[in-house]
Design a protein around this motif. Structure first.
Motif, PDB file in Angstrom:
ATOM      1  N   GLY A  48       0.824  -1.209   0.000  1.00  0.00           N
ATOM      2  CA  GLY A  48       0.000   0.000   0.000  1.00  0.00           C
ATOM      3  C   GLY A  48       0.850   1.248   0.000  1.00  0.00           C
ATOM      4  O   GLY A  48       0.543   2.204  -0.692  1.00  0.00           O
ATOM      5  N   ASP A  49       1.952   1.242   0.780  1.00  0.00           N
ATOM      6  CA  ASP A  49       2.883   2.374   0.733  1.00  0.00           C
ATOM      7  C   ASP A  49       3.570   2.376  -0.623  1.00  0.00           C
ATOM      8  O   ASP A  49       3.746   1.345  -1.237  1.00  0.00           O
ATOM      9  CB  ASP A  49       3.981   2.230   1.798  1.00  0.00           C
ATOM     10  N   SER A  50       3.998   3.562  -1.040  1.00  0.00           N
ATOM     11  CA  SER A  50       4.756   3.582  -2.284  1.00  0.00           C
ATOM     12  C   SER A  50       6.234   3.363  -1.962  1.00  0.00           C
ATOM     13  O   SER A  50       6.727   3.758  -0.912  1.00  0.00           O
ATOM     14  CB  SER A  50       4.543   4.914  -3.003  1.00  0.00           C
ATOM     15  N   LEU A  51       6.925   2.679  -2.890  1.00  0.00           N
ATOM     16  CA  LEU A  51       8.360   2.461  -2.731  1.00  0.00           C
ATOM     17  C   LEU A  51       9.089   3.782  -2.901  1.00  0.00           C
ATOM     18  O   LEU A  51       8.682   4.620  -3.695  1.00  0.00           O
ATOM     19  CB  LEU A  51       8.863   1.498  -3.809  1.00  0.00           C
ATOM     20  N   ARG A  52      10.171   3.956  -2.166  1.00  0.00           N
ATOM     21  CA  ARG A  52      11.008   5.144  -2.342  1.00  0.00           C
ATOM     22  C   ARG A  52      12.456   4.715  -2.502  1.00  0.00           C
ATOM     23  O   ARG A  52      12.867   3.670  -2.015  1.00  0.00           O
ATOM     24  CB  ARG A  52      10.883   6.059  -1.120  1.00  0.00           C
ATOM     25  N   TRP A  53      13.219   5.550  -3.195  1.00  0.00           N
ATOM     26  CA  TRP A  53      14.662   5.302  -3.279  1.00  0.00           C
ATOM     27  C   TRP A  53      15.327   5.754  -1.984  1.00  0.00           C
ATOM     28  O   TRP A  53      15.031   6.834  -1.484  1.00  0.00           O
ATOM     29  CB  TRP A  53      15.286   6.103  -4.422  1.00  0.00           C
ATOM     30  N   THR A  54      16.230   4.941  -1.472  1.00  0.00           N
ATOM     31  CA  THR A  54      17.105   5.387  -0.399  1.00  0.00           C
ATOM     32  C   THR A  54      18.530   5.261  -0.905  1.00  0.00           C
ATOM     33  O   THR A  54      18.740   5.003  -2.073  1.00  0.00           O
ATOM     34  CB  THR A  54      16.904   4.537   0.857  1.00  0.00           C
ATOM     35  N   MET A  55      19.497   5.451  -0.014  1.00  0.00           N
ATOM     36  CA  MET A  55      20.875   5.357  -0.479  1.00  0.00           C
ATOM     37  C   MET A  55      21.199   3.908  -0.818  1.00  0.00           C
ATOM     38  O   MET A  55      20.698   2.984  -0.213  1.00  0.00           O
ATOM     39  CB  MET A  55      21.806   5.882   0.623  1.00  0.00           C
ATOM     40  N   VAL A  56      22.058   3.730  -1.822  1.00  0.00           N
ATOM     41  CA  VAL A  56      22.471   2.396  -2.243  1.00  0.00           C
ATOM     42  C   VAL A  56      23.563   1.911  -1.280  1.00  0.00           C
ATOM     43  O   VAL A  56      24.327   2.715  -0.755  1.00  0.00           O
ATOM     44  CB  VAL A  56      22.944   2.468  -3.707  1.00  0.00           C
ATOM     45  N   PRO A  57      23.636   0.591  -1.005  1.00  0.00           N
ATOM     46  CA  PRO A  57      24.668   0.125  -0.062  1.00  0.00           C
ATOM     47  C   PRO A  57      26.080   0.380  -0.595  1.00  0.00           C
ATOM     48  O   PRO A  57      26.321   0.309  -1.789  1.00  0.00           O
ATOM     49  CB  PRO A  57      24.409  -1.380   0.057  1.00  0.00           C
ATOM     50  N   MET A  58      26.993   0.655   0.335  1.00  0.00           N
ATOM     51  CA  MET A  58      28.383   0.943  -0.028  1.00  0.00           C
ATOM     52  C   MET A  58      29.238  -0.305   0.125  1.00  0.00           C
ATOM     53  O   MET A  58      29.126  -1.003   1.123  1.00  0.00           O
ATOM     54  CB  MET A  58      28.947   1.999   0.929  1.00  0.00           C
ATOM     55  N   PRO A  59      30.135  -0.563  -0.827  1.00  0.00           N
ATOM     56  CA  PRO A  59      31.111  -1.639  -0.599  1.00  0.00           C
ATOM     57  C   PRO A  59      32.027  -1.257   0.560  1.00  0.00           C
ATOM     58  O   PRO A  59      32.329  -0.072   0.740  1.00  0.00           O
ATOM     59  CB  PRO A  59      31.914  -1.694  -1.901  1.00  0.00           C
ATOM     60  N   ALA A  60      32.472  -2.261   1.325  1.00  0.00           N
ATOM     61  CA  ALA A  60      33.349  -1.985   2.458  1.00  0.00           C
ATOM     62  C   ALA A  60      34.631  -1.314   1.979  1.00  0.00           C
ATOM     63  O   ALA A  60      35.179  -1.669   0.946  1.00  0.00           O
ATOM     64  CB  ALA A  60      33.676  -3.294   3.167  1.00  0.00           C
ATOM     65  N   GLY A  61      35.079  -0.321   2.730  1.00  0.00           N
ATOM     66  CA  GLY A  61      36.367   0.293   2.433  1.00  0.00           C
ATOM     67  C   GLY A  61      36.324   1.366   1.371  1.00  0.00           C
ATOM     68  O   GLY A  61      37.357   1.888   0.973  1.00  0.00           O
ATOM     69  N   ILE A  62      35.141   1.699   0.861  1.00  0.00           N
ATOM     70  CA  ILE A  62      35.016   2.711  -0.191  1.00  0.00           C
ATOM     71  C   ILE A  62      34.308   3.920   0.391  1.00  0.00           C
ATOM     72  O   ILE A  62      33.337   3.786   1.132  1.00  0.00           O
ATOM     73  CB  ILE A  62      34.188   2.142  -1.367  1.00  0.00           C
ATOM     74  N   SER A  63      34.806   5.108   0.060  1.00  0.00           N
ATOM     75  CA  SER A  63      34.087   6.290   0.508  1.00  0.00           C
ATOM     76  C   SER A  63      33.429   6.960  -0.691  1.00  0.00           C
ATOM     77  O   SER A  63      33.837   6.784  -1.828  1.00  0.00           O
ATOM     78  CB  SER A  63      35.032   7.254   1.217  1.00  0.00           C
ATOM     79  N   MET A  64      32.397   7.695  -0.415  1.00  0.00           N
ATOM     80  CA  MET A  64      31.634   8.358  -1.451  1.00  0.00           C
ATOM     81  C   MET A  64      31.592   9.836  -1.122  1.00  0.00           C
ATOM     82  O   MET A  64      31.527  10.216   0.041  1.00  0.00           O
ATOM     83  CB  MET A  64      30.214   7.789  -1.469  1.00  0.00           C
ATOM     84  N   LEU A  65      31.631  10.661  -2.144  1.00  0.00           N
ATOM     85  CA  LEU A  65      31.527  12.094  -1.911  1.00  0.00           C
ATOM     86  C   LEU A  65      30.098  12.439  -1.515  1.00  0.00           C
ATOM     87  O   LEU A  65      29.153  11.825  -2.001  1.00  0.00           O
ATOM     88  CB  LEU A  65      31.889  12.852  -3.185  1.00  0.00           C
ATOM     89  N   PRO A  66      29.932  13.443  -0.649  1.00  0.00           N
ATOM     90  CA  PRO A  66      28.574  13.837  -0.271  1.00  0.00           C
ATOM     91  C   PRO A  66      27.688  14.123  -1.488  1.00  0.00           C
ATOM     92  O   PRO A  66      26.516  13.762  -1.498  1.00  0.00           O
ATOM     93  CB  PRO A  66      28.809  15.095   0.565  1.00  0.00           C
ATOM     94  N   ALA A  67      28.265  14.744  -2.521  1.00  0.00           N
ATOM     95  CA  ALA A  67      27.446  15.054  -3.700  1.00  0.00           C
ATOM     96  C   ALA A  67      26.946  13.780  -4.363  1.00  0.00           C
ATOM     97  O   ALA A  67      25.846  13.731  -4.905  1.00  0.00           O
ATOM     98  CB  ALA A  67      28.254  15.876  -4.698  1.00  0.00           C
ATOM     99  N   GLU A  68      27.776  12.725  -4.308  1.00  0.00           N
ATOM    100  CA  GLU A  68      27.349  11.460  -4.904  1.00  0.00           C
ATOM    101  C   GLU A  68      26.195  10.864  -4.100  1.00  0.00           C
ATOM    102  O   GLU A  68      25.307  10.217  -4.642  1.00  0.00           O
ATOM    103  CB  GLU A  68      28.534  10.479  -4.957  1.00  0.00           C
ATOM    104  N   MET A  69      26.227  11.128  -2.782  1.00  0.00           N
ATOM    105  CA  MET A  69      25.202  10.548  -1.921  1.00  0.00           C
ATOM    106  C   MET A  69      23.830  11.185  -2.132  1.00  0.00           C
ATOM    107  O   MET A  69      22.821  10.638  -1.701  1.00  0.00           O
ATOM    108  CB  MET A  69      25.634  10.675  -0.461  1.00  0.00           C
ATOM    109  N   THR A  70      23.789  12.304  -2.799  1.00  0.00           N
ATOM    110  CA  THR A  70      22.486  12.940  -3.040  1.00  0.00           C
ATOM    111  C   THR A  70      21.843  12.430  -4.323  1.00  0.00           C
ATOM    112  O   THR A  70      20.688  12.739  -4.603  1.00  0.00           O
ATOM    113  CB  THR A  70      22.639  14.463  -3.161  1.00  0.00           C
ATOM    114  N   LEU A  71      22.579  11.673  -5.131  1.00  0.00           N
ATOM    115  CA  LEU A  71      22.046  11.228  -6.422  1.00  0.00           C
ATOM    116  C   LEU A  71      20.961  10.173  -6.221  1.00  0.00           C
ATOM    117  O   LEU A  71      21.076   9.310  -5.352  1.00  0.00           O
ATOM    118  CB  LEU A  71      23.169  10.641  -7.282  1.00  0.00           C
ATOM    119  N   ARG A  72      19.900  10.277  -7.023  1.00  0.00           N
ATOM    120  CA  ARG A  72      18.844   9.266  -7.018  1.00  0.00           C
ATOM    121  C   ARG A  72      18.492   8.956  -8.470  1.00  0.00           C
ATOM    122  O   ARG A  72      18.511   9.855  -9.308  1.00  0.00           O
ATOM    123  CB  ARG A  72      17.569   9.773  -6.320  1.00  0.00           C
ATOM    124  N   PRO A  73      18.136   7.700  -8.791  1.00  0.00           N
ATOM    125  CA  PRO A  73      17.724   7.402 -10.169  1.00  0.00           C
ATOM    126  C   PRO A  73      16.435   8.142 -10.519  1.00  0.00           C
ATOM    127  O   PRO A  73      15.521   8.211  -9.683  1.00  0.00           O
ATOM    128  CB  PRO A  73      17.481   5.892 -10.163  1.00  0.00           C
TER     129      PRO A  73
END
Ligand SMILES: [Cu+2]
Length: 722
Positions: free
Chosen positions: A200-225
Motif C-alpha cells: 500500500g505504501d509507495s516504494l522510495r529510493w534510499t541510499m544504495v549500499p556501499m562496498p566496504a572500504g570505499i568512501s563516497m563524496l557527499p554530492a554522490e550521496m544525493t544522487l537518485r535514479p
C-alpha cells in the motif's frame, strides 16, 4: 592423419618464422605485429591502455622505445593471477641505442620493473635495439626502467638509467581538487528512509549500499535514479509459495516440460524477499537431455509483467529463441508460449528471460541445461559433477534494492550485488573424498560481475567452455568468467581440511586513485577423511581429437581478412553535472575489467534514459538495431570486436551472438593457440578480439552485451542468416 600433418606443418612454420623474426629485429613482418608502432589505426587495441612510451633519462641523447603490454595466449580473454592482478607480457621495441660502453663502463642494457615508489624493483631481462619479449608483469602500477649495466648477469640495478616509462595505470591518481570542490555539497536528508515499505505504501529510493572500504563524496550521496522504483509486491504475500531448491529433470526426445515463471518468497538474512522463480525453484530446474534430442517446453507466465525464455547458446530453430519483437511477441501475464527445442551440441547451457533481464534474471529466473554427448569419454574421468550457477544480489538491511520500473538503474557499470550466491544460496558447501576430482560446470548468471574464481591449494584445469570442449585441456590458476559465459573445470582436492571457493579481484578506488584487494568466499569444499586411490589421468592434459577435427575444418578461414568490425562504445544525455565531472576525471584511465562496483552512487543513479550503450558497424556507421547484417547459411565470417577506449566510460562487455557459435581467434592481436566454440566473449576495455562466426543456423538473430543493464540500455543489434 592429413589434417594432423597440415596442422603440424603450420606450427613448424610459425615456430620457424618466429625464430627468424626474433633473430632479425628489424623484420617488417614483426614490426607490423605491434599495435604500439606506426600510425594508430582504427579497430586496434588502445595504445593508451596497452602501450608505454619510453623516454630518455636526463643526459641520454640517443635511443627511444615502446613497450607493448601484451598477453600470453590463455583460455580466457583476460590474463589475471589467482589473486586478481592483471598480468602483462611486455614486448620491448627499442631503437637508436648506442653502444653501452659509450655511456661508461657498461656492456649491456637491462630492463627492470619497479613499483611507483621504487620499494620493489624486479629484473625483467637483457634488452637491445629491436624487439624483445620479457617475462610477465603483474603489478597494479609500475615503472619500466632500462639501465646500462656492466654485466648481463647483474641482478641489482647499479648502472646508468637510460630510458623509462610509466604504466597506464599510474595515471590513476586521487582527484584532489574535485574532491575538495565537489565534497562540499550538502548530504541528503532523506537518506535513511525505509524502501521495503508495507503493502500500500509507495516504494522510495534510499541510499544504495556501499562496498566496504570505499568512501563516497557527499554530492554522490544525493544522487537518485530518475525512475520509478520497482519490486514485486503481490497483493496477498501470504499466498506466495516459499522457494524450493533446484530439481534435476531428465528429458527424453519427445518429452514435454511445463515451466511456470512465477513469484516466490525466500528467506534472506532473517528477512523474507519476494522474488521470481521457474517452477518455484531457484535456480530453475536443471534440465538434462541427450545431444540430438528434441523436447517441448510450455511456458506459463505467472509474473506481473511480460516475459519470454531464451535458451542461451543453443543452436535451435529461430522461432524458439525467445527474443521479444524479433522471434516472438512477449508473453503477457497469464499467457503461454510453446518452445520446441533441439540440441545439436553437447555442453552446458542456460535459460533465462529476454525481457528486462536486469529485473527478471536478477530476481531468480535462470536455470541450466545440460546436453550430454553420446561419447562415453567426452570428458576425461572425474569422481563427481557439480553444476554451479554464480550470481550476486544487491540488498541492504531493508531487503532488495528496488529496480527501475520503466528503465534500468545502474546503466553505467551494471548492477553489482553485495551478496554472492551459488545456486541461489549465500553459502555453498560440498563434501568430497580426499584426492577426488570434481567436474564443475560453472555458469555466471549475474547482471554484470566478472568473477575470478579459484580453489586455493587445489589444482585445476579447464576442459570446456560455452559450446563444447577445448582442443586440449589446460592448467589454470583461476577461472575468469563473465556474465553468460560457461566454463567446465576439473579440480583435484588433495587435502586434508577444507578448501574455499573464492573470487579474488583487484578493485579500483576511483576517489583515492588506488587499487585494492577484494576477496569473496562463495563456499567451501570439505574434504572427508576417506582417502581415494586417486585419479591418475588428472595429471595429464588430454586433447579432444573430435573437437580438433571439427575446428580444423575452419582453419582455412582463420587467416582471411576481417569481414565486419563492430565498435563497442556509449553516449550519455542528461547526466547530473557531478556525474559528468567525475566520469571525465575517471576517463584518464580505464582498467581493462571493472571487477567491482566501486562508484556505487553515481552508477546506481544513472538510468537507461541517460546512458545509451552502442554497437556500431564500423563500415556503415549504423548503430544498434539499425544494423542488420545479412549472411548466407554456411558463411564463415571474421568479425573484429573493438571496445573503444575513448568512449565516456570504457569498460568490459561480454558480447553474445544468438543461434550460432564462434571461435575467439585472437585478443589484442595475440592468436589463441587452444580453441573452443563460444557464444559469449568478454572484451576488456580498449581491447580487440577477432572471432570466426560459423553462420550455419538460419533466422534473424541478436547480438548483444550480456551485462543486463547494457542490454536494457540498447546495446543490441540483429543479423540474418538466410
Ligand atoms: Cu556491456
Amino acid at each position: 592423419m592429413g589434417a594432423a600433418i597440415r596442422y603440424g606443418t603450420v606450427r613448424w612454420l610459425i615456430s620457424r618464422v618466429g625464430v627468424f623474426a626474433l633473430a632479425c629485429p628489424l623484420s617488417p613482418l614483426l614490426a607490423q605485429t605491434s599495435f604500439c608502432e606506426g600510425p594508430e589505426a582504427a579497430g586496434t587495441p588502445s595504445r593508451d591502455l596497452y602501450c608505454i612510451e619510453l623516454v630518455p633519462a636526463v643526459g641520454i641523447r640517443a635511443g627511444t622505445g615502446r613497450v607493448e603490454l601484451g598477453r600470453t595466449a590463455s583460455p580466457f580473454t583476460v590474463d589475471v593471477t589467482a589473486d586478481g592482478r592483471l598480468r602483462y607480457t611486455p614486448t620491448f621495441t627499442l631503437t637508436g641505442l648506442g653502444q653501452p660502453s659509450s655511456l661508461g663502463p657498461y656492456s649491456t642494457y637491462v630492463a627492470w620493473v619497479a613499483s611507483p615508489a621504487m620499494e620493489t624493483i624486479e629484473r625483467l631481462g637483457v634488452v637491445s635495439n629491436g624487439r624483445t619479449v620479457l617475462p610477465a608483469i603483474s603489478l597494479d602500477k609500475f615503472t619500466i626502467l632500462i639501465t646500462a649495466e656492466a654485466s648481463v648477469a647483474t641482478q641489482e640495478m647499479k648502472g646508468r638509467l637510460v630510458l623509462r616509462g610509466m604504466s597506464p595505470s599510474t595515471r590513476l591518481q586521487p582527484p584532489d581538487f574535485m574532491q575538495f570542490a565537489l565534497g562540499s555539497a550538502p548530504a541528503d536528508s532523506t537518506g535513511h528512509a525505509h524502501h521495503a515499505a508495507a503493502p500500500g505504501d509507495s516504494l522510495r529510493w534510499t541510499m544504495v549500499p556501499m562496498p566496504a572500504g570505499i568512501s563516497m563524496l557527499p554530492a554522490e550521496m544525493t544522487l537518485r535514479p530518475n525512475a520509478t522504483p520497482y519490486l514485486p509486491r503481490p497483493s496477498n504475500p501470504a499466498a506466495v509459495p516459499m522457494v524450493q531448491p533446484r530439481q534435476l529433470v531428465r528429458l527424453g526426445s519427445g518429452d514435454t516440460l511445463r515451466l511456470t515463471a512465477g513469484i516466490v518468497r525466500r528467506p534472506f538474512k532473517g528477512d523474507t524477499l519476494t522474488m521470481f522463480a521457474f517452477n518455484g525453484q531457484q535456480p530453475g530446474p536443471l534440465l538434462q537431455v541427450a545431444q540430438g534430442a528434441e523436447v517441448t517446453v510450455e511456458l506459463t507466465n505467472a509474473l506481473d509483467q511480460p516475459t519470454t525464455i531464451h535458451w542461451h547458446g543453443i543452436r535451435l530453430d529461430n522461432a524458439n529463441d525467445g527474443v521479444p519483437d524479433l522471434t516472438q511477441q512477449p508473453v503477457a501475464p497469464g499467457g503461454r508460449f510453446t518452445y520446441r527445442l533441439r540440441f545439436p551440441d553437447a555442453g552446458i547451457y542456460w535459460y533465462h528471460p529476454h525481457v528486462r533481464e536486469d529485473i527478471q534474471q536478477d530476481l531468480g529466473l535462470y536455470g541450466n541445461l545440460m546436453v550430454r554427448s553420446p561419447r562415453a569419454d567426452y570428458f576425461s574421468p572425474a569422481n563427481r559433477e557439480e553444476v554451479l550457477m554464480l550470481d550476486d544480489l544487491l540488498a541492504d538491511d531493508n531487503g532488495l534494492v528496488p529496480f527501475g520500473e520503466g528503465t534500468p538503474t545502474h546503466a553505467l557499470m551494471g548492477r553489482f550485488g553485495n551478496v554472492m550466491l551459488v545456486n541461489g544460496e549465500p553459502r555453498y558447501e560440498l563434501e568430497v573424498g580426499r584426492r577426488d576430482v570434481v567436474r564443475f560446470f560453472l555458469t555466471n548468471v549475474s547482471n554484470t560481475r566478472t568473477f575470478n574464481l579459484s580453489f586455493p591449494g587445489a589444482r585445476m584445469k579447464v576442459v570446456a567452455s560455452d559450446v563444447g570442449n577445448y582442443e586440449r585441456e589446460a592448467w589454470v590458476e583461476s577461472v575468469v568468467i563473465a556474465p553468460a559465459e560457461r566454463y567446465v573445470v576439473h579440480v583435484r582436492f588433495d587435502g586434508p581440511g577444507s578448501v574455499p571457493l573464492v573470487n579474488r579481484v583487484r578493485a579500483l578506488d576511483h576517489l583515492y586513485g588506488r587499487f585494492y584487494s577484494e576477496t569473496d568466499t562463495l563456499g567451501y569444499v570439505l574434504l572427508s577423511s576417506m582417502l581415494r586411490i586417486g585419479n591418475q589421468s588428472f595429471d595429464s592434459l588430454r586433447a579432444d581429437e573430435a573437437t580438433r577435427a571439427d575446428i580444423a575444418r575452419y582453419r582455412r578461414h582463420m587467416t582471411r581478412p576481417v569481414d565486419k568490425t563492430l565498435v563497442l562504445t556509449m553516449e550519455t544525455t542528461g547526466l547530473p553535472f557531478f556525474t559528468r565531472q567525475i566520469m571525465q576525471l575517471d576517463s584518464i584511465y580505464f582498467t581493462p575489467v571493472e571487477w567491482s562496483g566501486t562508484m556505487p552512487g553515481m552508477n546506481w543513479a544513472a538510468t537507461g534514459d541517460q546512458v545509451r550503450w552502442i554497437l556500431r558497424d564500423a563500415a556503415t556507421g549504423k548503430e544498434n538495431m539499425d544494423i542488420d547484417w545479412s549472411f548466407r547459411r554456411g558463411d564463415v565470417v571474421k568479425v573484429r570486436l573493438a571496445n573503444e577506449r575513448r568512449s565516456f566510460h570504457g569498460m568490459q562487455h561480454p558480447i553474445h551472438f544468438h543461434g550460432q557459435r564462434f571461435l575467439v581467434l585472437s585478443v589484442n592481436g595475440v592468436p589463441n593457440t587452444n580453441l573452443v566454440w563460444k557464444d559469449t566473449v568478454l572484451l576488456p576495455a580498449g581491447a580487440t578480439a577477432d572471432i570466426l562466426l560459423d553462420a550455419s543456423n538460419p533466422g534473424r538473430w541478436m547480438v548483444h552485451c550480456h551485462i543486463a543493464e547494457h542490454l536494457s540500455a540498447h546495446m543490441m543489434m540483429a543479423f540474418t542468416v538466410q
